[in-house]
Design a protein around this motif. Structure first.
Motif, mmCIF file in Angstrom:
data_model
loop_
_atom_site.group_PDB
_atom_site.id
_atom_site.type_symbol
_atom_site.label_atom_id
_atom_site.label_comp_id
_atom_site.label_asym_id
_atom_site.label_seq_id
_atom_site.Cartn_x
_atom_site.Cartn_y
_atom_site.Cartn_z
ATOM 1 N N GLY A 221 -11.250 -40.758 14.146
ATOM 2 C CA GLY A 221 -9.947 -41.371 14.359
ATOM 3 C C GLY A 221 -8.763 -40.516 13.977
ATOM 4 O O GLY A 221 -7.643 -41.015 13.954
ATOM 5 N N SER A 222 -8.988 -39.246 13.686
ATOM 6 C CA SER A 222 -7.856 -38.388 13.322
ATOM 7 C C SER A 222 -7.650 -37.323 14.391
ATOM 8 O O SER A 222 -8.579 -36.957 15.111
ATOM 9 C CB SER A 222 -8.105 -37.716 11.968
ATOM 10 N N MET A 223 -6.438 -36.815 14.483
ATOM 11 C CA MET A 223 -6.144 -35.752 15.442
ATOM 12 C C MET A 223 -7.021 -34.532 15.167
ATOM 13 O O MET A 223 -7.508 -33.902 16.104
ATOM 14 C CB MET A 223 -4.661 -35.367 15.396
ATOM 15 N N GLN A 224 -7.223 -34.201 13.914
ATOM 16 C CA GLN A 224 -8.067 -33.050 13.576
ATOM 17 C C GLN A 224 -9.474 -33.248 14.121
ATOM 18 O O GLN A 224 -10.056 -32.337 14.706
ATOM 19 C CB GLN A 224 -8.097 -32.834 12.069
ATOM 20 N N GLN A 225 -10.037 -34.431 13.939
ATOM 21 C CA GLN A 225 -11.372 -34.705 14.463
ATOM 22 C C GLN A 225 -11.389 -34.607 15.982
ATOM 23 O O GLN A 225 -12.313 -34.041 16.560
ATOM 24 C CB GLN A 225 -11.848 -36.092 14.030
ATOM 25 N N PHE A 226 -10.382 -35.170 16.627
ATOM 26 C CA PHE A 226 -10.335 -35.142 18.090
ATOM 27 C C PHE A 226 -10.261 -33.710 18.611
ATOM 28 O O PHE A 226 -10.957 -33.351 19.553
ATOM 29 C CB PHE A 226 -9.176 -35.971 18.626
ATOM 30 N N ILE A 227 -9.438 -32.885 17.997
ATOM 31 C CA ILE A 227 -9.304 -31.490 18.432
ATOM 32 C C ILE A 227 -10.632 -30.746 18.230
ATOM 33 O O ILE A 227 -11.055 -29.968 19.087
ATOM 34 C CB ILE A 227 -8.155 -30.780 17.684
ATOM 35 N N GLU A 228 -11.307 -30.992 17.110
ATOM 36 C CA GLU A 228 -12.580 -30.323 16.834
ATOM 37 C C GLU A 228 -13.680 -30.765 17.789
ATOM 38 O O GLU A 228 -14.523 -29.964 18.179
ATOM 39 C CB GLU A 228 -13.010 -30.587 15.386
ATOM 40 N N LEU A 229 -13.681 -32.036 18.180
ATOM 41 C CA LEU A 229 -14.737 -32.584 19.014
ATOM 42 C C LEU A 229 -14.509 -32.392 20.512
ATOM 43 O O LEU A 229 -15.458 -32.362 21.287
ATOM 44 C CB LEU A 229 -14.895 -34.093 18.745
ATOM 45 N N SER A 230 -13.275 -32.264 20.926
ATOM 46 C CA SER A 230 -12.944 -32.229 22.350
ATOM 47 C C SER A 230 -13.306 -30.902 23.004
ATOM 48 O O SER A 230 -13.173 -29.845 22.404
ATOM 49 C CB SER A 230 -11.451 -32.495 22.548
ATOM 50 N N GLU A 231 -13.715 -30.990 24.239
ATOM 51 C CA GLU A 231 -13.932 -29.800 25.067
ATOM 52 C C GLU A 231 -12.665 -29.447 25.844
ATOM 53 O O GLU A 231 -12.596 -28.397 26.451
ATOM 54 C CB GLU A 231 -15.093 -30.026 26.043
ATOM 55 N N LEU A 232 -11.697 -30.336 25.836
ATOM 56 C CA LEU A 232 -10.452 -30.085 26.559
ATOM 57 C C LEU A 232 -9.524 -29.216 25.724
ATOM 58 O O LEU A 232 -9.517 -29.302 24.503
ATOM 59 C CB LEU A 232 -9.749 -31.400 26.901
ATOM 60 N N LYS A 233 -8.743 -28.422 26.412
ATOM 61 C CA LYS A 233 -7.754 -27.587 25.735
ATOM 62 C C LYS A 233 -6.494 -28.406 25.516
ATOM 63 O O LYS A 233 -6.184 -29.305 26.292
ATOM 64 C CB LYS A 233 -7.428 -26.354 26.578
ATOM 65 N N GLU A 234 -5.770 -28.042 24.505
ATOM 66 C CA GLU A 234 -4.524 -28.732 24.202
ATOM 67 C C GLU A 234 -3.365 -28.076 24.957
ATOM 68 O O GLU A 234 -2.235 -28.088 24.512
ATOM 69 C CB GLU A 234 -4.284 -28.667 22.685
ATOM 70 N N ASN A 235 -3.669 -27.533 26.108
ATOM 71 C CA ASN A 235 -2.688 -26.783 26.877
ATOM 72 C C ASN A 235 -1.782 -27.695 27.699
ATOM 73 O O ASN A 235 -2.125 -28.819 28.010
ATOM 74 C CB ASN A 235 -3.390 -25.802 27.809
ATOM 75 N N GLY A 236 -0.642 -27.159 28.034
ATOM 76 C CA GLY A 236 0.269 -27.822 28.948
ATOM 77 C C GLY A 236 0.721 -26.809 29.974
ATOM 78 O O GLY A 236 0.420 -25.619 29.861
ATOM 79 N N PRO A 237 1.446 -27.257 30.970
ATOM 80 C CA PRO A 237 1.912 -26.320 31.992
ATOM 81 C C PRO A 237 3.057 -25.458 31.465
ATOM 82 O O PRO A 237 3.670 -25.766 30.449
ATOM 83 C CB PRO A 237 2.394 -27.249 33.109
#
Length: 163
Positions: free
Chosen positions: A82-98
């Motif tokens: 439930g934390s942003m840190q956990q989500f970033i560590e678990l996600s395969e998606l990049k936190e990129n934008g255009p």
């Protein structure tokens, strides 16, 4: 981490394997939700109003899915990240934008994310049903995959006008 023993006819090791997959899915959904919010807030251009509304409708769909995936994890007897840190560590998606804030640029990035999630879910449907004896989660993620297929189609169709 397991919360309680869920006596639902699925062995603990199988439930744990399914939950690990669901945790990544939850993280991917949350990262994508955040990217839709960014697009909603920051889109610019001649189509600003229609795309502002479009991005809002789409992140609303993801918001519901996020809640459902987190609750599915709980139903299987484990705690949801439930934390942003956990989500970033678990996600395969990049936190990129255009690089620019036009709608087409946002939509291209989001389309890639949907396609990544669709492939991930498709790869895991069979394992959930067959290897882990969890037809419920297989059915559940099939519905999520279909939602992402529809969202990707909307983006793909919208991007055709920009060619």
């Amino acid at each position: 981490m397991e919360t309680t023993t869920a006596a639902i006819g699925i062995k603990k090791d199988n439930r744990k394997a399914v939950v690990e997959m669901l945790k990544q899915l939850l993280a991917d959904e949350y990262v994508m939700y955040t990217k839709y919010r960014n697009a909603h807030w920051n889109v610019e251009g001649i189509d600003f109003h229609s795309k502002h509304v479009f991005f809002e409708e789409e992140y609303g769909k993801l918001e519901n899915t996020i809640d459902e995936v987190a609750e599915r994890i709980r139903m299987l007897g484990f705690y949801s990240p439930g934390s942003m840190q956990q989500f970033i560590e678990l996600s395969e998606l990049k936190e990129n934008g255009p690089d620019t804030n036009d709608s087409a640029s946002f939509m291209k990035v989001l389309l890639e994310d949907h396609e990544t999630v669709i492939k991930f879910i498709r790869e895991n449907i069979g394992d959930n049903a067959e290897a882990h004896n969890d037809e419920g989660t297989a059915d559940f993620i099939t519905g999520i995959m279909q939602m992402h297929e529809q969202m990707a189609w909307m983006l793909r169709s919208s991007l055709k006008t920009f060619k």
